[in-house]
Design a protein around this motif. Structure first.
Motif, PDB file in Angstrom:
ATOM      1  N   VAL A 172       0.749  -1.084  -0.027  1.00 58.41           N
ATOM      2  CA  VAL A 172       0.174  -0.063   0.050  1.00 58.41           C
ATOM      3  C   VAL A 172       0.891   1.226   0.013  1.00 58.41           C
ATOM      4  O   VAL A 172       2.064   1.124   0.714  1.00 58.41           O
ATOM      5  N   LEU A 251      -6.214  -0.481   7.310  1.00 59.69           N
ATOM      6  CA  LEU A 251      -5.787  -1.330   6.289  1.00 59.69           C
ATOM      7  C   LEU A 251      -4.868  -2.574   6.438  1.00 59.69           C
ATOM      8  O   LEU A 251      -5.187  -3.624   5.694  1.00 59.69           O
ATOM      9  N   VAL A 257      -4.206  -6.703   1.574  1.00 57.17           N
ATOM     10  CA  VAL A 257      -3.072  -5.812   1.882  1.00 57.17           C
ATOM     11  C   VAL A 257      -1.945  -6.303   2.582  1.00 57.17           C
ATOM     12  O   VAL A 257      -2.227  -7.193   3.699  1.00 57.17           O
ATOM     13  N   ILE A 262       3.582  -0.918   3.971  1.00 60.29           N
ATOM     14  CA  ILE A 262       2.579   0.275   3.682  1.00 60.29           C
ATOM     15  C   ILE A 262       3.683   1.482   3.761  1.00 60.29           C
ATOM     16  O   ILE A 262       4.111   1.760   4.876  1.00 60.29           O
TER      17      ILE A 262
END
Length: 405
Positions: A172, A251, A257, A262
């Motif tokens: 992400v 998330l 994910v 991230i």
């Protein structure tokens, strides 16, 4: 003049505070207050006269202003030594020992400079709805609770070729807008010249992206929030950081994910966010600061004629100042809290936030830490491109691919 007019408009709402414009000369009224100006009978036409030799500007006042400015310029130079002291004492024998040695400084940054609320975050109560479908991606508007009565909001973009059942997990990129921005600005045509719809482009490249709404909008409204927060030892980022922690919680719960990958990528005020949020929130796997990285303490307080072009000392962004920042954390020191995670700067040669030489001066300290002291030169870089205050999306996209894919 606009500030005077706003003040007069507000005062007119309170009976008896201001004279009736038809019954009294406004020149006389302002003279009673010790302010000189030029107007007819109406306050709306009043123009202040800037006269340093006026009787109400005393020699002592001028001397005091000069003394304060000279002290600040001395402190600007002296503070470099104070910041350098603690960074030089970080343990660089190994990456693990380095991370351990940054912990007390991260605590100091969060609690003394940013200001941390002791309140527990509430359950997410996340809600989403489809926003739009375009060019191989689908976006969703998402809200979630943070504190009672205080929410986080943003736009999630998911590639259409990604299975949402958890059979595949993707990295992400959190894509952060700048001053007076909206999540919509980073995903489409709105403000395309600055943002290049980089959240959508990264989703088309295979990433899941999330564009949060940060608090720096509505002109003076958010600046008043900053002032109110300052009065209790807090700042805007005291609110924004819990929002991002809640976003990361949400998330990480999504089955598609990869919670370990991230990254954060922000432009302008989003670049300020890229220095402060990942410095505190270690779950961000990397950070990219675009169109903001600077010799930040110089940019806040320098008053020499050459520096005033860039300095906040004569600009309207009066909320910029943070408690004791000069003696504690410039951008190189914030980057030291992000280190050893990957960190990158995106810099347009014609970006008016500062001259190239000041950006390079501050970044050299970051490069020295990563490359010379820790031996991880591959984890930091700066992209210089011949452009203005904008997302370029060339070497930064390659950097994201290298460390997240």
């Amino acid at each position: 003049k606009p500030q005077i007019e706003d003040w007069v408009s507000e005062m007119k709402r309170i009976p008896g505070v201001l004279p009736d414009p038809e019954s009294r000369d406004w020149n006389a009224f302002f003279e009673d207050l010790g302010i000189s100006g030029n107007t007819g009978k109406k306050a709306g036409n009043w123009v202040p006269e800037i006269d340093p030799d006026a009787p109400y500007v005393t020699a002592r006042q001028k001397e005091q202003i000069h003394e304060i400015d000279q002290h600040n310029q001395w402190a600007l130079m002296d503070s470099r030594l104070l910041r350098k002291q603690w960074v030089s004492k970080l343990n660089t024998d190994s990456l693990e020992e380095y991370k351990e040695s940054t912990k007390p400084h991260r605590e100091r940054f969060y609690h003394e400079v940013i200001g941390a609320f002791a309140d527990e975050r509430v359950p997410l109560n996340a809600q989403s709805r489809t926003f739009q479908k375009t060019d191989g991606v689908t976006s969703y508007q998402v809200t979630m609770d943070v504190f009672p009565g205080f929410k986080a909001y943003g736009i999630l973009i998911v590639p259409d070729d990604l299975a949402l059942d958890g059979s595949e997990k993707r990295p992400v990129v959190v894509c952060q807008h700048g001053l007076e921005g909206r999540p919509e600005d980073v995903i489409g045509e709105n403000k395309f010249k600055a943002y290049e719809a980089f959240a959508t482009k990264l989703a088309q490249r295979g990433y899941v992206t999330f564009a949060p709404q940060n608090l720096y909008l509505h002109h003076d409204d958010f600046r008043m929030l900053q002032f109110k927060a300052n009065s209790v030892g807090k700042t805007l980022f005291s609110f924004i950081i819990p929002q991002h922690e809640q976003i990361l919680d949400w998330l990480s719960e999504e089955p598609f994910v990869d919670a370990e990958k991230i990254g954060f990528y922000g432009l302008s005020y989003g670049g300020k966010s890229a220095m402060r949020i990942p410095a505190v929130v270690e779950r961000y796997a990397l950070s990219i600061c675009s169109a903001d990285f600077n010799e930040w303490i110089w940019k806040n307080v320098a008053t020499d004629p050459e520096s005033l072009r860039y300095s906040y000392a004569n600009k309207r962004e009066y909320e910029m100042y943070e408690w004791n920042l000069g003696n504690t954390f410039n951008y190189a020191e914030m980057a030291a809290l992000i280190c050893p995670r990957p960190f990158m700067v995106e810099r347009g040669h014609f970006d008016g936030v500062g001259p190239d030489e000041m950006v390079a001066f501050e970044y050299a300290k970051v490069r020295n830490l990563y490359a010379a002291r820790l031996g991880i030169p591959e984890k930091t870089t700066i992209e210089w491109f011949p452009g203005p205050h904008k997302i370029n999306g060339v070497e930064t996209f390659q950097f994201l691919d290298k460390w997240l894919k």
